[in-house]
Write an enzyme that holds these catalytic residues in place. Sequence first.
Site, short mmCIF file in Angstrom:
data_model
loop_
_atom_site.label_atom_id
_atom_site.label_comp_id
_atom_site.label_asym_id
_atom_site.label_seq_id
_atom_site.Cartn_x
_atom_site.Cartn_y
_atom_site.Cartn_z
CD GLN A 132 -1.23 0.06 4.01
OE1 GLN A 132 -1.10 0.86 4.32
NE2 GLN A 132 -1.83 -1.26 3.81
CG HIS A 141 -0.79 5.70 3.30
ND1 HIS A 141 -2.06 4.97 3.52
CD2 HIS A 141 0.07 5.05 3.94
CE1 HIS A 141 -1.64 4.08 4.25
NE2 HIS A 141 -0.36 3.83 4.70
CD GLU A 164 1.33 4.10 7.57
OE1 GLU A 164 0.17 4.34 7.80
OE2 GLU A 164 1.70 3.00 7.17
CG HIS A 188 4.20 1.19 3.36
ND1 HIS A 188 3.77 2.36 2.84
CD2 HIS A 188 3.21 1.05 4.44
CE1 HIS A 188 2.63 2.97 3.47
NE2 HIS A 188 2.28 1.86 4.35
NE ARG A 195 -6.25 -2.14 1.77
CZ ARG A 195 -7.20 -1.36 2.02
NH1 ARG A 195 -8.07 -0.77 0.97
NH2 ARG A 195 -7.56 -1.11 3.04
ZN LIG Z 1 0.43 2.13 5.60
#
Ligand SMILES: [Zn+2]
EC number: 5.3.1.8
Length: 408
Positions: A97, A99, A134, A264, A283
């Site tokens: 995935q 972001h 993140e 990642h 994804r």
């Molecule tokens: Zn992630």
Amino acid sequence: MHLLKGAVRTYAWGSRTAIAEFVGAPSPTAHPEAELWFGAHPGDPAYLETDDGERSLLDALRADPEGELGPAVRARFGDTLPFLVKVLAADEPLSLQAHPSMEQAVEGFSREDRMGIPVSAPNRNYRDRSHKPEIIVALSQFEALAGFRNAARSVELMQALGVADLDPFINLLQGQRDEDGLRALFTTWITFPQPDLDVLVPAVIDGAINYVRSGAKEFAREAKTVLELGERYPGDAGVLASMLLNRLSLAPGEALYLPAGNLHAYLHGIGVEVMANSDNVLRGGLTPKHVDVPELLRVLDFTPAEDIFVTPESHRDGAEIIYPTPAPEFSVSVLGIGSDQVGHEIDTPARHDGPQILLCTEGAATVRAKTDSVVLKKGAAAWVSADDGPIRLVADEPFRMFRVTVGI
Ligand SMILES: [Zn+2]
């Protein structure tokens, strides 16, 4: 200040033991527990333990945003908690995935609104208007794929597997050993017709088997990852993509920061993950969930990610380890003392005003806020409102405690 009860998320890739053991609950559990959420996400808010019973953190923020979040945080982020803290326990690989950036999220959210895709629909990519940077801090040995590897090195890996079917792709990347070559190769694979994948992926798996059997060391981890992913997702382009990504092993306390566009997949281990309070995930495979390839390609950053480990900084004579990241929504640190400081009171002001979430990951400590105190043992968390801070800590034993505040 209140004890904060996390929300358990059960996903198939989770663990029946790791989270239960972390919080001191009976183990193994009936379902694999994947994530424990501490935050005010509308999808699964954490609960404050109050004298009048449990209360959703989301409701508490709605009732008194000024007291809970403080004026500075409200001015920057509105009346929502801008970060979400998770304990993540992966027994099996998570999906591949990435972001979006803030601009991509704003644009994508409006576009899908115009297209009339309901926000809760399985084929909706953008569920809010926020980016989702993140950080993951390992609590155990933690295995991950993250960011594209240097292209020349990926050529060496593919050559080492000795798979004739890979030759055209090796040539492609060798002819253009940079981010454009990586984009071309990844795009080829992720859009490959299924019948072709059903030939190429098994050939690559055979190559990985031979490589591991040969006892060669150089790419042993990468080859084993191909086998592990191929076993669970035969015929998935993500198995091929794993050969282009950095294969990283984190020791406890080590951390990765994943900015927008970083491709990642977490593979195995338990860690504390902190992110902007968003659900925006694109994804690329290794999942039965919705995969939108054109949208993924739009957000991916193919620049080789050479250094995504976060270098921690020691503060307060080592009592606080800060993990600096550029994310405005969160700042993560670990407070702790060794056996020589047991019984001392540690003054731990946050770097600025605003709420704090504390999560004890080892030992136990008493947290003293402005008007009250709580004892946090391993696996327990506390919500410290803006009005409650700053805090002081006292411990009768060595401890480690994550502290998450908004970023600078
Ligand atoms: Zn992630």
